[in-house]
Scaffold this motif. Sequence first.
Motif, mmCIF file in Angstrom:
data_model
loop_
_atom_site.group_PDB
_atom_site.id
_atom_site.type_symbol
_atom_site.label_atom_id
_atom_site.label_comp_id
_atom_site.label_asym_id
_atom_site.label_seq_id
_atom_site.Cartn_x
_atom_site.Cartn_y
_atom_site.Cartn_z
ATOM 1 N N SER A 214 -5.287 10.232 12.321
ATOM 2 C CA SER A 214 -5.833 10.336 10.973
ATOM 3 C C SER A 214 -4.922 9.607 10.000
ATOM 4 N N PRO A 215 -5.340 8.426 9.496
ATOM 5 C CA PRO A 215 -4.494 7.691 8.564
ATOM 6 C C PRO A 215 -4.326 8.373 7.225
ATOM 7 N N ALA A 216 -5.233 9.310 6.908
ATOM 8 C CA ALA A 216 -5.140 9.978 5.602
ATOM 9 C C ALA A 216 -3.841 10.765 5.474
ATOM 10 N N ARG A 217 -3.225 11.143 6.602
ATOM 11 C CA ARG A 217 -1.993 11.921 6.555
ATOM 12 C C ARG A 217 -0.756 11.031 6.639
ATOM 13 N N ARG A 218 -0.950 9.735 6.679
ATOM 14 C CA ARG A 218 0.180 8.824 6.819
ATOM 15 C C ARG A 218 0.674 8.368 5.460
ATOM 16 N N GLU A 219 1.948 8.524 5.209
ATOM 17 C CA GLU A 219 2.515 8.086 3.944
ATOM 18 C C GLU A 219 2.535 6.568 3.836
ATOM 19 N N ALA A 220 2.488 5.863 4.958
ATOM 20 C CA ALA A 220 2.605 4.405 4.952
ATOM 21 C C ALA A 220 1.291 3.701 4.646
ATOM 22 N N LEU A 221 0.201 4.423 4.496
ATOM 23 C CA LEU A 221 -1.097 3.807 4.249
ATOM 24 C C LEU A 221 -1.105 3.061 2.914
ATOM 25 N N ILE A 222 -1.669 1.851 2.907
ATOM 26 C CA ILE A 222 -1.851 1.082 1.674
ATOM 27 C C ILE A 222 -3.338 1.002 1.385
ATOM 28 N N GLU A 223 -3.758 1.422 0.194
ATOM 29 C CA GLU A 223 -5.154 1.402 -0.206
ATOM 30 C C GLU A 223 -5.358 0.402 -1.330
ATOM 31 N N THR A 224 -6.511 -0.262 -1.333
ATOM 32 C CA THR A 224 -6.836 -1.200 -2.397
ATOM 33 C C THR A 224 -8.348 -1.242 -2.562
ATOM 34 N N ASN A 225 -8.802 -1.743 -3.702
ATOM 35 C CA ASN A 225 -10.249 -1.854 -3.935
ATOM 36 C C ASN A 225 -10.747 -3.268 -3.696
ATOM 37 N N SER A 226 -9.928 -4.133 -3.113
ATOM 38 C CA SER A 226 -10.304 -5.532 -2.921
ATOM 39 C C SER A 226 -9.885 -6.011 -1.544
ATOM 40 N N SER A 227 -10.821 -6.631 -0.822
ATOM 41 C CA SER A 227 -10.496 -7.197 0.480
ATOM 42 C C SER A 227 -9.522 -8.366 0.357
ATOM 43 N N VAL A 228 -9.615 -9.106 -0.742
ATOM 44 C CA VAL A 228 -8.671 -10.207 -0.953
ATOM 45 C C VAL A 228 -7.260 -9.658 -1.120
ATOM 46 N N ASN A 229 -7.123 -8.565 -1.883
ATOM 47 C CA ASN A 229 -5.812 -7.918 -1.997
ATOM 48 C C ASN A 229 -5.293 -7.508 -0.623
ATOM 49 N N ALA A 230 -6.171 -6.919 0.183
ATOM 50 C CA ALA A 230 -5.763 -6.462 1.509
ATOM 51 C C ALA A 230 -5.294 -7.624 2.370
ATOM 52 N N GLN A 231 -5.999 -8.759 2.294
ATOM 53 C CA GLN A 231 -5.568 -9.926 3.063
ATOM 54 C C GLN A 231 -4.189 -10.419 2.607
ATOM 55 N N ALA A 232 -3.973 -10.438 1.294
ATOM 56 C CA ALA A 232 -2.674 -10.890 0.781
ATOM 57 C C ALA A 232 -1.555 -9.953 1.215
ATOM 58 N N LEU A 233 -1.834 -8.656 1.223
ATOM 59 C CA LEU A 233 -0.826 -7.687 1.675
ATOM 60 C C LEU A 233 -0.528 -7.870 3.161
#
Length: 339
Positions: A214-233
């Motif tokens: 369950s990733p919801a319990r992981r402190e290391a999870l990175i969330e964003t509202n943009s797929s482009v942001n996710a690709q850059a990360l």
Amino acid sequence: MELRQLEAFAAVMSTGSVTGAARLLSRSQPAVSRLVQELEAEIGYALFTRHGPRVTPTEQGFLLYEDVDRALGSLQQIHLRAAEIARGNAQPLLLAATSALALGLLPQALRRVEAQTGAVPIQLRSASPEQVVHAVLSGAVQLGASSLPLEHRGLEVHWIGEMPCVAVLRHDDPLAAHEAVPLQALAQRRLITMSNPFRLRHRLDATLARAGHSPARREALIETNSSVNAQALARAGLGVAVLEPLTAYGAPLEGLAVRPLDTNIPFVFGVVTPQAKPITPPVRALIDALLAAASALPHFVQHDASAHAALLRTLYGDDRGNDHDDQSSDAAAGDDSPS
């Protein structure tokens, strides 16, 4: 309310000062101040707090600005359209799409249309799925492209597409050597994914939970509202992005590898127009071009528009699918709550 008052308010919001707004509107500073004060008197609350020559928007000011900005934008479109009609220009294509479809599908589709019909004026708005639906229902745009759900009264769904989600990671990441990234391997990695819990994120969490992670319990999870942001990360080496496939395939970033997952997490999307309104030839051509562009992407599957309810039940389960159908009916009756 008067148009001049709304223009003065929007100008102060945009420039951050009455002086800047006066320059923008080619009016005197006292005139702009008076217009804003008249608007505040009209609506019954302060839009700004004053600190000498500087102003700071109040919370109510921020809330009102969202609607004023849209209204002024619509008036500007009317003004431009009136001038185009006077010149005999063609009607522009008015489009709204989520960022995934605006980036990953619409450019290729519009290129196909213009190759057939020649250049046409285009106005493309990128927005959330809920805002795309509202823009089509309100008649602000002629065509919308968004992820499901799209089954609202007042919408005509032309076709539905499905593609599996993908992993996006640096080209030198060890997982890039896999033809398909094992889902279990993601349990040991930092994940980058979407923040909206009711769409792609819902299916990702459910799939990982079934795999015992369950990733919801992981402190290391990175969330964003943009797929482009996710690709850059992901390109910065901050983790592995699990994304919808349209942006990953249609607008890839250099230095990244796109790999399928060994477990199918479906991304389902569709194209809609206002119901009971005639479809112009350019819009019809764009509907077909969007389907052709989607069909050229890996693992694309087309569904008939009548499969909408069944697809929702597959995506969210029976209860969730029924809830979405109910919310769609509520939205059509005037409830603007997110679906």
